[in-house]
Motif scaffolding. Structure first.
Motif, PDB file in Angstrom:
ATOM      1  N   THR A   1      30.400   4.642   5.621  1.00  0.00           N
ATOM      2  CA  THR A   1      29.366   3.481   5.048  1.00  0.00           C
ATOM      3  C   THR A   1      28.218   4.557   3.936  1.00  0.00           C
ATOM      4  OG1 THR A   1      27.445   3.983   7.006  1.00  0.00           O
ATOM      5  CG2 THR A   1      29.860   2.343   6.697  1.00  0.00           C
TER       6      THR A   1
ATOM      7  N   THR B   1      23.548   4.199   2.600  1.00  0.00           N
ATOM      8  CA  THR B   1      22.080   3.253   3.425  1.00  0.00           C
ATOM      9  C   THR B   1      21.876   2.873   2.316  1.00  0.00           C
ATOM     10  OG1 THR B   1      22.006   3.857   5.399  1.00  0.00           O
ATOM     11  CG2 THR B   1      20.434   3.077   4.987  1.00  0.00           C
TER      12      THR B   1
ATOM     13  N   THR C   1      22.739  -1.037   5.950  1.00  0.00           N
ATOM     14  CA  THR C   1      23.972  -0.724   5.650  1.00  0.00           C
ATOM     15  C   THR C   1      25.232  -1.599   5.075  1.00  0.00           C
ATOM     16  OG1 THR C   1      23.782   0.317   8.030  1.00  0.00           O
ATOM     17  CG2 THR C   1      26.207   0.655   7.057  1.00  0.00           C
TER      18      THR C   1
ATOM     19  N   THR D   1      29.416  -1.126   3.831  1.00  0.00           N
ATOM     20  CA  THR D   1      30.335  -0.320   3.528  1.00  0.00           C
ATOM     21  C   THR D   1      31.105  -0.134   2.666  1.00  0.00           C
ATOM     22  OG1 THR D   1      33.196  -0.256   5.216  1.00  0.00           O
ATOM     23  CG2 THR D   1      31.770  -2.738   4.384  1.00  0.00           C
TER      24      THR D   1
END
Length: 648
Positions: free
Chosen positions: A362, A364, A409, A411
């Protein structure tokens, strides 16, 4: 304590400056004051001021929004600190939107406040001389240009607020309520009912989420309770209405019945959680006894009716409510705000510093507007939002942004290897400038492509497809054998794309070498990994190239001092497996012939014997390798053997 509301007002000039008194108990805060809401590009600007009644210190404020303004539909936009009194809700589409705000304390969320728009105001407690209609203060009514007239067709309100003030026998008092509107509520049915014209209607209904404000001790201040409204211009009886099976059938209270004739009139708000009148304004008729029935809370006269009916006609029986002055009734609504068109794209940013990741990891991300953030492979030509959404699923991923400038977040699951750019789109589909080459996705593990023993024979060199690192060396990951003789790896290093595995001994020229690399059961730190964390594939046992020029050897260790007839131990160290023979003066030493040399190299073989000769002698060890391809080798040592010193 329920969550209250902050509703955005479209007509800022119509917002009443009168603010409710406080509801605060149990540590909660009353509603914030001076709430305002203004449409801006792509959102709503909300403002407020500190509540007047706070049992404990304010810790912050909650700002929420909804497109219906009804219970259970609110979305938290943000929480801000106690010194902040404005906030822009951004990323909204051009849909009518309600907003609300509440103060928080250590006890929890207090009562919500609203930007109220006043629609009606009257200061006359009696009807006009026609005994049918009411006169409203200029600007607040249904006359041309009045607030209610301007808003007469709107349905974009979800709550109603009533405030009644009066001086009774020289004592000023007030009560105020707000609640979710009843199902048939309209601008027209918010006015004071009249006997004829548009005001000729009747409202008798329960309402929800009732807030009650008053300083009168007979009124229970409360938040989020159940209420009941009784509005009509006609006569009524104490019998229960068909929609609500509660109340005293012999008393005028919170559940009476409109009988459809006459003109006595009722404008009552009741708290049916606590079964109390909040305020009542009855007997609005112009003719006859000119005194109306006005009161706050339940009528305290036990002989009278709780809702103050007849209190001005017979003060002995029904309670005293004469000498009414300074009367005022105000009616407010909350209005939805429609955000302006948004032509400004958001700005996208990263909340971490990762530059290389694996699929499934992931990153941010942040955006300055509510909407969506997209991670897109640089092989996709991005000219607008449609070019992103049309791209294949394995070259793009996205995440919804529900709060601006907030780490979210994203992915990378399912993405192909490659370099990726970052974009943000708001709810109006404005697309940000790309944050180019923000991260690379690498899902491919390193693969060993070549293996060989170096020319010195003391290391195995393994070539891989990309550089890698090893956090902690563990010899258990490696298996090495030369012609069936096992040896161990003592250390490891990497230079460029070549991993060097140093061996416990040299592998001789001509040896058949097998090698395996397996991390099964070992910690991650003992595994070779590339920069993205992909681990080097295991290598099953295979024969590898042997470039060694080292020769087979056998060492011999003999003590410096020896005596005839005295037991002595000599030691051979073999570089490969085989058989070892010991001899002295060219003759085999009994018991030290054809001794097996097996196991991990160097292989140690010992021989213990009593020298039968004295003087200078040659001791020899001969290694015969197990593999016929390896040559026999020997080593000799000369030692002086002393004569026996003791007699038999």
């Amino acid at each position: 304590m329920r969550l209250g509301l902050l509703i955005a007002a479209v007509f800022a000039t119509l917002i009443s400056p009168i603010t409710p008194q406080a509801i605060a108990f149990g540590g909660y805060a009353s509603a914030p004051l001076s709430v305002s809401a203004t449409a801006i590009a792509g959102g709503v600007r909300v403002g407020w001021s500190t509540p007047t009644d706070v049992d404990t210190g304010i810790t912050g404020y909650r700002v929420e929004y909804s497109t219906s303004g009804t219970s259970g539909t609110w979305t938290l936009s943000t929480t801000v600190n106690s010194s902040t009194f404005s906030y822009d809700i951004l990323g909204l589409s051009q849909v009518a939107t309600y907003v609300r705000v509440a103060a928080t304390t250590a006890a929890g969320t207090g009562t919500y406040g609203y930007p109220w728009t006043e629609t009606y105001r009257t200061i006359n407690s009696k009807r006009n001389s026609d005994n049918s209609t009411h006169t409203y203060v200029a600007g607040y009514g249904l006359s041309g240009g009045d607030a209610a007239a301007n808003l007469n067709s709107t349905t974009n309100f979800s709550r109603v607020r009533y405030r009644m003030e009066a001086t009774i026998n020289g004592t000023s008092d007030y009560a105020e309520t707000d609640f979710y509107k009843w199902s048939s509520a309209s601008i027209t049915t918010l006015q004071v009912p009249s006997i004829s014209g548009t005001g000729n209607f009747s409202v008798q209904t329960n309402v929800t989420d009732l807030n009650v404000y008053s300083a009168n001790s007979r009124v229970t201040k409360a938040s989020g309770i159940s209420g009941r409204i009784e509005l009509w211009a006609l006569n009524y009886g104490p019998e229960r209405a068909s929609d609500y099976n509660n109340g005293d059938i012999n008393k005028y209270d919170y559940n009476d019945t409109n009988n459809g004739n006459g003109g006595y009139g009722s404008f009552q708000v009741h708290d049916i959680t606590n079964f109390k009148t909040v305020f009542a304004w009855n007997h609005q008729s112009y003719t006859g006894n000119n005194d109306p029935d006005i009161g706050f809370g339940n009528n305290p006269n036990t002989n009278g009716h709780p809702d103050w009916t007849f209190c001005a006609q017979n003060n002995t029986t029904n309670g005293y409510c004469q000498n009414i002055t300074n009367f005022k009734l105000q009616v407010f609504i909350n209005l939805a705000v429609t955000p302006l068109a948004d032509a400004t794209p958001p700005t996208v940013s990263r909340g971490d510093a990762k530059t290389l990741i694996r699929s499934g990891d992931t990153i941010t991300v942040r955006s300055t507007e509510i909407g969506t953030v997209y991670l897109v492979r640089n092989t996709v030509t991005v000219t607008n939002l449609a070019s992103i959404t049309a791209a294949a699923a394995n070259v793009k991923n996205s995440v919804s942004i529900s709060a601006i400038n907030t780490n979210t977040t994203l992915t990378t699951s399912g993405l192909l290897d490659g370099t990726y750019n970052l974009y943000a789109a708001d709810s109006a589909n404005n697309l940000s400038t790309g944050l180019l080459a923000t991260v690379a996705v690498d899902t491919t593990p390193p693969v060993a492509s070549a293996f060989s023993v170096n020319t010195s024979g003391n290391a195995i060199q393994m070539t891989i497809g990309e550089t890698a690192t090893l956090a902690a060396f563990d010899a258990a990951a490696y298996s090495v054998s030369d012609s069936g003789s096992a040896l161990s790896v003592t250390s490891a290093s990497i230079s460029g794309l070549v991993i060097t595995l140093n061996l416990s001994r040299a592998i001789p020229a001509g040896a058949t070498v097998t090698f395996a690399y397996s991390t099964s059961g070992l910690p991650v730190a003992a595994r070779w990994s590339d920069a993205a964390g992909n681990q080097l594939n295991n290598v099953t046992s295979r024969t590898i190239t042997n470039n060694s020029t080292a020769q087979i050897s056998v060492g011999l260790t003999v003590a410096d001092s020896m005596s005839k007839g005295t037991p002595i131990t000599i030691t051979a160290s073999a570089s490969v497996a085989g058989r070892v023979n010991f001899s002295i003066a060219g003759k085999r030493i009994p018991g030290c012939f054809n001794k097996l040399a097996t196991g991990s190299t160097p292989i140690t073989v010992t021989c213990t014997f009593k020298p039968a000769l004295s003087g200078w002698q040659t001791i020899t060890v001969t290694l015969i390798p197990s593999l016929s391809a390896y040559p026999t080798t020997l080593t000799t040592v000369n030692r002086f053997i002393a004569k026996r010193s003791n007699r038999r």
